[in-house]
Design a protein around this motif. Structure first.
Motif, PDB file in Angstrom:
ATOM      1  N   LYS A 109       0.840  -1.213   0.000  1.00 36.21           N
ATOM      2  CA  LYS A 109       0.000   0.000   0.000  1.00 36.21           C
ATOM      3  C   LYS A 109       0.868   1.253   0.000  1.00 36.21           C
ATOM      4  O   LYS A 109       0.605   2.200  -0.748  1.00 36.21           O
ATOM      5  N   VAL A 131      -9.770  -2.708   0.751  1.00 38.17           N
ATOM      6  CA  VAL A 131      -8.556  -2.298   0.034  1.00 38.17           C
ATOM      7  C   VAL A 131      -8.906  -1.200  -0.967  1.00 38.17           C
ATOM      8  O   VAL A 131      -8.221  -0.181  -1.049  1.00 38.17           O
ATOM      9  N   MET A 135      -7.335   2.504  -0.714  1.00 42.25           N
ATOM     10  CA  MET A 135      -6.274   2.789  -1.668  1.00 42.25           C
ATOM     11  C   MET A 135      -6.679   3.644  -2.871  1.00 42.25           C
ATOM     12  O   MET A 135      -5.833   4.318  -3.440  1.00 42.25           O
TER      13      MET A 135
END
Length: 185
Positions: A109, A131, A135
């Protein structure tokens, strides 16, 4: 891609969810092989780039070890080194966190954020909505091969008429996956 495949390959990196690696090579040898595929010369500059990426992905102590001795997470990170080796303008990533421990996932990440700030477009396919929420600047929801919604997390919340902090209820509302059927046991 169909008109100028070599030009596209020269500016795009790819990180598959299940990569193929030559396990009888060392990590360094594998990255040198990949450098050759991108027509990068085997100069000191190319070797410095390999060393830089091995350090970035916390593999520098493993560069001279055979890939067959790497853990799953290390193999994933090596493939990511390969994808960034030729300094692509965009990287396509398929399920980048699969099989990674929390430390490895955090590293990935962080690296993706750094690359994004440097102007590399990261296009990620994931089924892990946490996620995507953490992100991604923009998200597209695909159902049956078609994009049914796209935007920022906030825009998707507005579209779904849902203000939940998590993306899962928003996704379920937009895809019609909220119905629960009882099962006779």
């Amino acid at each position: 891609i169909s008109k100028e495949p070599s030009a596209v390959k020269g500016c795009v990196g790819f990180i598959p969810d299940r990569p193929f690696l030559y396990e009888k090579l060392t990590g360094f040898e594998f990255l040198r092989f990949i450098a050759g595929l991108y027509n990068l010369d085997h100069s000191d500059a190319s070797d410095r780039r390999i060393v830089e990426l091995l350090e970035l992905f916390e593999l520098s102590h493993w560069g001279d070890e055979l890939i067959e001795s790497y853990s799953h997470g290390m193999k994933q990170r090596l493939v990511m080194c390969a994808a960034f080796l030729h300094r692509p303008r965009a990287v396509v990533v398929d399920e980048p966190m699969v099989g990674l421990d929390p430390r490895g996932a955090r590293l990935i990440k962080d690296v993706f954020r750094v690359m994004s700030r440097k102007g590399v477009a990261i296009m990620m396919s994931t089924h892990t909505l946490e996620v995507a929420q953490e992100m991604c600047d923009r998200i597209s929801i695909i159902q049956n091969g078609r994009i049914i919604a796209r935007g920022t997390v906030e825009e998707l919340r507005e579209l779904a008429g849902h203000d939940d902090a998590h993306l899962t209820p928003v996704f379920l509302k937009l895809t019609g996956g909220t119905a629960f059927q009882e099962i006779d046991v």
